[in-house]
Structure formats: structure tokens, C-alpha cells
Enzyme design. Structure first.
Site, PDB file in Angstrom:
ATOM      1  N   ASP A  12      -1.102  79.662   4.687  1.00 23.60           N
ATOM      2  CA  ASP A  12      -0.224  80.833   4.855  1.00 23.60           C
ATOM      3  C   ASP A  12       0.572  80.733   6.153  1.00 23.60           C
ATOM      4  OD1 ASP A  12       0.863  83.225   4.039  1.00 23.60           O
ATOM      5  OD2 ASP A  12      -0.707  84.443   4.974  1.00 23.60           O
ATOM      6  N   GLY A  13       1.762  81.322   6.138  1.00 26.62           N
ATOM      7  CA  GLY A  13       2.551  81.425   7.368  1.00 26.62           C
ATOM      8  C   GLY A  13       3.841  80.616   7.385  1.00 26.62           C
ATOM      9  N   TRP A  17       6.814  81.217  10.198  1.00 23.82           N
ATOM     10  CA  TRP A  17       7.113  80.047  11.057  1.00 23.82           C
ATOM     11  C   TRP A  17       8.623  79.822  11.109  1.00 23.82           C
ATOM     12  CZ3 TRP A  17       9.568  75.390  10.202  1.00 23.82           C
ATOM     13  CH2 TRP A  17       9.366  74.388  11.165  1.00 23.82           C
ATOM     14  N   HIS A  29       8.694  76.314   4.091  1.00 26.51           N
ATOM     15  CA  HIS A  29       7.988  75.730   2.942  1.00 26.51           C
ATOM     16  C   HIS A  29       8.131  74.202   2.941  1.00 26.51           C
ATOM     17  CE1 HIS A  29       7.110  79.652   1.465  1.00 26.51           C
ATOM     18  NE2 HIS A  29       8.342  79.966   1.129  1.00 26.51           N
ATOM     19  N   GLU A  60       0.278  86.221  -7.805  1.00 23.37           N
ATOM     20  CA  GLU A  60       1.015  87.350  -7.222  1.00 23.37           C
ATOM     21  C   GLU A  60       2.346  86.917  -6.594  1.00 23.37           C
ATOM     22  OE1 GLU A  60      -2.434  87.014  -6.705  1.00 23.37           O
ATOM     23  OE2 GLU A  60      -2.680  88.479  -8.312  1.00 23.37           O
ATOM     24  N   TRP A  62       4.833  85.564  -7.818  1.00 23.49           N
ATOM     25  CA  TRP A  62       6.013  85.823  -8.660  1.00 23.49           C
ATOM     26  C   TRP A  62       6.762  87.069  -8.212  1.00 23.49           C
ATOM     27  CZ3 TRP A  62       7.226  81.883 -11.699  1.00 23.49           C
ATOM     28  CH2 TRP A  62       6.214  81.066 -12.199  1.00 23.49           C
ATOM     29  N   ARG A  64       7.871  87.646  -5.403  1.00 23.31           N
ATOM     30  CA  ARG A  64       8.859  87.321  -4.351  1.00 23.31           C
ATOM     31  C   ARG A  64      10.263  87.261  -4.934  1.00 23.31           C
ATOM     32  NH1 ARG A  64       5.965  83.492   0.057  1.00 23.31           N
ATOM     33  NH2 ARG A  64       4.045  84.688   0.101  1.00 23.31           N
ATOM     34  N   LEU A 124     -10.816  61.014  -2.858  1.00 24.46           N
ATOM     35  CA  LEU A 124     -10.676  62.470  -2.720  1.00 24.46           C
ATOM     36  C   LEU A 124     -10.038  63.090  -3.984  1.00 24.46           C
ATOM     37  CD1 LEU A 124     -10.714  64.884  -0.559  1.00 24.46           C
ATOM     38  CD2 LEU A 124      -8.260  64.441  -0.351  1.00 24.46           C
ATOM     39  N   ARG A 172      -8.162  79.853   6.310  1.00 26.42           N
ATOM     40  CA  ARG A 172      -6.878  80.518   6.090  1.00 26.42           C
ATOM     41  C   ARG A 172      -6.063  80.427   7.371  1.00 26.42           C
ATOM     42  NH1 ARG A 172      -5.004  85.510   2.625  1.00 26.42           N
ATOM     43  NH2 ARG A 172      -2.831  85.564   3.262  1.00 26.42           N
ATOM     44  N   LEU A 179      -8.763  86.987   1.331  1.00 20.67           N
ATOM     45  CA  LEU A 179      -8.811  85.849   0.404  1.00 20.67           C
ATOM     46  C   LEU A 179      -7.633  85.829  -0.561  1.00 20.67           C
ATOM     47  CD1 LEU A 179     -12.637  85.678  -0.364  1.00 20.67           C
ATOM     48  CD2 LEU A 179     -11.294  84.122   1.043  1.00 20.67           C
TER      49      LEU A 179
HETATM   50  C1  IPE Z   1      -1.620  83.547  -0.205  1.00 18.84           C
HETATM   51  O1  IPE Z   1      -0.596  83.826   0.663  1.00 18.84           O
HETATM   52  C2  IPE Z   1      -1.133  82.656  -1.307  1.00 18.84           C
HETATM   53  C3  IPE Z   1      -0.813  81.301  -0.917  1.00 18.84           C
HETATM   54  C4  IPE Z   1      -1.009  80.761   0.263  1.00 18.84           C
HETATM   55  C5  IPE Z   1      -0.254  80.472  -1.961  1.00 18.84           C
HETATM   56  P1  IPE Z   1       0.306  85.147   0.476  1.00 18.84           P
HETATM   57  O2  IPE Z   1       1.252  85.175   1.596  1.00 18.84           O
HETATM   58  O3  IPE Z   1       0.869  85.190  -0.895  1.00 18.84           O
HETATM   59  O4  IPE Z   1      -0.803  86.285   0.595  1.00 18.84           O
HETATM   60  P2  IPE Z   1      -0.689  87.806   0.989  1.00 18.84           P
HETATM   61  O5  IPE Z   1       0.444  88.388   0.193  1.00 18.84           O
HETATM   62  O6  IPE Z   1      -0.402  87.864   2.457  1.00 18.84           O
HETATM   63  O7  IPE Z   1      -2.013  88.375   0.670  1.00 18.84           O
HETATM   64  C1  IPE Z   2       2.516  80.550   2.289  1.00 20.20           C
HETATM   65  O1  IPE Z   2       3.432  80.975   3.239  1.00 20.20           O
HETATM   66  C2  IPE Z   2       3.166  79.796   1.166  1.00 20.20           C
HETATM   67  C3  IPE Z   2       3.199  80.526  -0.112  1.00 20.20           C
HETATM   68  C4  IPE Z   2       2.622  81.667  -0.363  1.00 20.20           C
HETATM   69  C5  IPE Z   2       3.968  79.908  -1.172  1.00 20.20           C
HETATM   70  P1  IPE Z   2       4.202  82.357   3.083  1.00 20.20           P
HETATM   71  O2  IPE Z   2       5.451  82.110   2.322  1.00 20.20           O
HETATM   72  O3  IPE Z   2       3.312  83.389   2.524  1.00 20.20           O
HETATM   73  O4  IPE Z   2       4.537  82.669   4.589  1.00 20.20           O
HETATM   74  P2  IPE Z   2       4.453  84.073   5.304  1.00 20.20           P
HETATM   75  O5  IPE Z   2       3.080  84.608   5.101  1.00 20.20           O
HETATM   76  O6  IPE Z   2       5.501  84.942   4.687  1.00 20.20           O
HETATM   77  O7  IPE Z   2       4.735  83.744   6.734  1.00 20.20           O
HETATM   78 MG    MG Z   3       2.042  84.757   3.345  1.00 19.70          MG
END
Ligand code: IPE
Ligand code: IPE
Ligand code: MG
Length: 225
Positions: A12-13, A17, A29, A60, A62, A64, A124, A172, A179
Site C-alpha cells: 500500500d502507498g 508516494w 504504481h 474493492e 474497482w 477507483r 519460490l 502492510r 487487513l
Molecule cells: C489494499 O490497499 C489493497 C491492495 C494493496 C491491493 P487499499 O488502498 O485498496 O486499501 P484501503 O482502501 O486503504 O483499505
Molecule cells: C496500493 O497503493 C496499490 C493498489 C491498491 C493497487 P494505493 O494505490 O492504495 O496507494 P495509496 O494508499 O492511495 O497511497
Molecule cells: Mg491504498
């Protein structure tokens, strides 16, 4: 000492970033995909690690904006196309978990192709969670076995899941402590590590440190020391 046989990461992030650097979320990404490659290669060289499961797209996600979803689909295809050689070179078996039927035919084909071409690799296992949600996974598993005439056992349900192995360590990145519908069944006794590091900044050094801390934890599984 514990062995981290199965590591799972909520990557995540990426978006934050990019935004922090004044860039488009897509760039986050893109760099994120490079980190996937580095972390996977690192894990493939560690004999203790058998599986690395990476959360790449949730059921979830989708929700976006359409353009971000489309970008992620394109990036996934590009990543898999360019990665095949690398998987073979490092003896990595690729598999997807999640319901990929929601993806375009061509992306499904790419996923199946990389799975088939790496099926013989016995190093792996890199599992990418694609259109994955643990609740969806459990429901699909229940539907697979519901017509069995006897009582459903824990072993049967486990075997009907996409991901059949318990997770030892869940990491995470990105600072949130949840989670987000990832591996709810398999994480029953996982050790959870949360880091503020945004996924594009995550390094093999940080992973190494987390694994080191993990090895020292006393895992009791409900028993006594
Ligand atoms: C979790 O990250 C899903 C992935 C890393 C693919 P999200 O950014 O979608 O999670 P939430 O919305 O903060 O819970
Ligand atoms: C995780 O990064 C990647 C996916 C969920 C596809 P995010 O896109 O959720 O990045 P933040 O959380 O918005 O920074
Ligand atoms: Mg995120």
C-alpha cells in the site's frame, strides 16, 4: 527460531508516494511494480521462504476512478509479459489468486500463459492476489463444496480456497493498520507487521529486518511455551 515460509504483503502507498512527489498516481504504481520485482527476487534467493503472496488488486479496488483501474490493468499485463523470463531465470512459479474472470480476455490469457509456462518451476511461488477479496474467496470455496453430502470439515474448506497455505508473516506498508479483506482465513495465526514506509520506498533491507524480528517471536498457537 521461526521460519518465514509464507510471507504475504499488502503493498500500500503507491498513490501517496506519487502525490508527495507531485507526480501522478500512475507513476507510484509503476515504481511499485519495480519493487515487486526486487522483493520477489530477494525472496527467491532465501531458502526458508517458499511462498510470497502479494496483494495487487482487491475486489474493492474497482471502486477507483475508471482511468486508474484501466491503468492498473495495463500495468499488470506489461509486468507479466516482461516478467516471464525473470521467473524462469530464478525458477519462480507464478500463480494468481482471486477471481480473474472479471478481467479482460486478453489479461486472463496472459495470466494463464505465465502460470502454465512457470508451472514446472520448483523454487519460490509468487502468488499475485488479483481481483482478490478474502470474503469472496471463502464464498467461492463454500460454493465449490456445498453439495458434498457430509459435514464440511476445516480441511475441505481450506483445500477449496485459492490460497491453501497458512501465512506466517503479513506485512502492510503505507501506515494503515488493517487487513483490507486480505487472506482472512489463512492469517489466523500470522504475525502482523505494519510499516509507515510507502510501497515504492520499501527495500529488501527493510524486509530483511522484519524477517529477522519475526524469527524471534514466540509463536504459541494457543498452546503454552
Ligand atoms: C489494499 O490497499 C489493497 C491492495 C494493496 C491491493 P487499499 O488502498 O485498496 O486499501 P484501503 O482502501 O486503504 O483499505
Ligand atoms: C496500493 O497503493 C496499490 C493498489 C491498491 C493497487 P494505493 O494505490 O492504495 O496507494 P495509496 O494508499 O492511495 O497511497
Ligand atoms: Mg491504498
Amino acid at each position: 527460531m521461526n521460519k518465514a515460509r509464507h510471507i504475504a504483503i499488502i503493498m500500500d502507498g503507491n498513490g501517496r508516494w506519487a502525490e508527495l512527489k507531485g507526480k501522478k498516481r500512475a507513476e507510484g504504481h509503476e515504481v511499485g511494480a519495480k519493487i515487486v520485482r526486487e522483493i520477489t527476487e530477494f525472496c527467491s534467493k532465501n531458502d526458508d521462504i517458499e511462498s510470497l503472496t502479494l496483494y495487487a488488486f482487491s475486489t474493492e479496488n474497482w471502486k477507483r476512478p475508471r482511468l486508474e483501474v484501466e491503468y492498473l490493468m495495463k500495468l499488470l499485463k506489461k509486468y507479466l509479459d516482461s516478467e516471464l523470463e525473470n521467473y524462469l531465470q530464478h525458477n519462480i512459479r507464478f500463480e494468481a489468486i482471486g477471481d480473474i474472470r472479471a478481467f479482460s480476455k486478453s489479461l486472463q490469457q496472459t495470466i494463464k500463459n505465465v502460470q502454465e509456462k512457470t508451472a514446472h518451476c520448483d523454487g519460490l511461488v509468487q502468488s499475485l492476489a488479483l481481483n482478490y477479496g478474502a470474503q469472496d474467496e471463502i464464498i467461492r470455496a463454500v460454493n465449490r463444496i456445498k453439495n458434498y453430502e457430509n459435514d464440511i470439515t476445516e480441511a475441505m474448506l481450506k483445500n477449496a480456497l485459492d490460497c491453501k497455505h497458512d501465512v506466517d508473516l503479513i506485512i502492510r506498508t503505507g501506515g494503515d493498520h488493517r487487513l483490507s479483506n486480505f487472506l482472512l482465513w489463512q492469517a489466523a495465526y500470522a504475525e502482523l507487521f505494519f510499516t509507515d514506509t510507502l510501497w515504492p520506498d520499501f527495500t529488501t533491507n527493510e524486509l530483511e529486518k522484519i524477517i529477522k524480528d519475526f524469527t524471534k517471536i514466540e509463536r504459541r498457537f494457543g498452546g503454552l511455551k
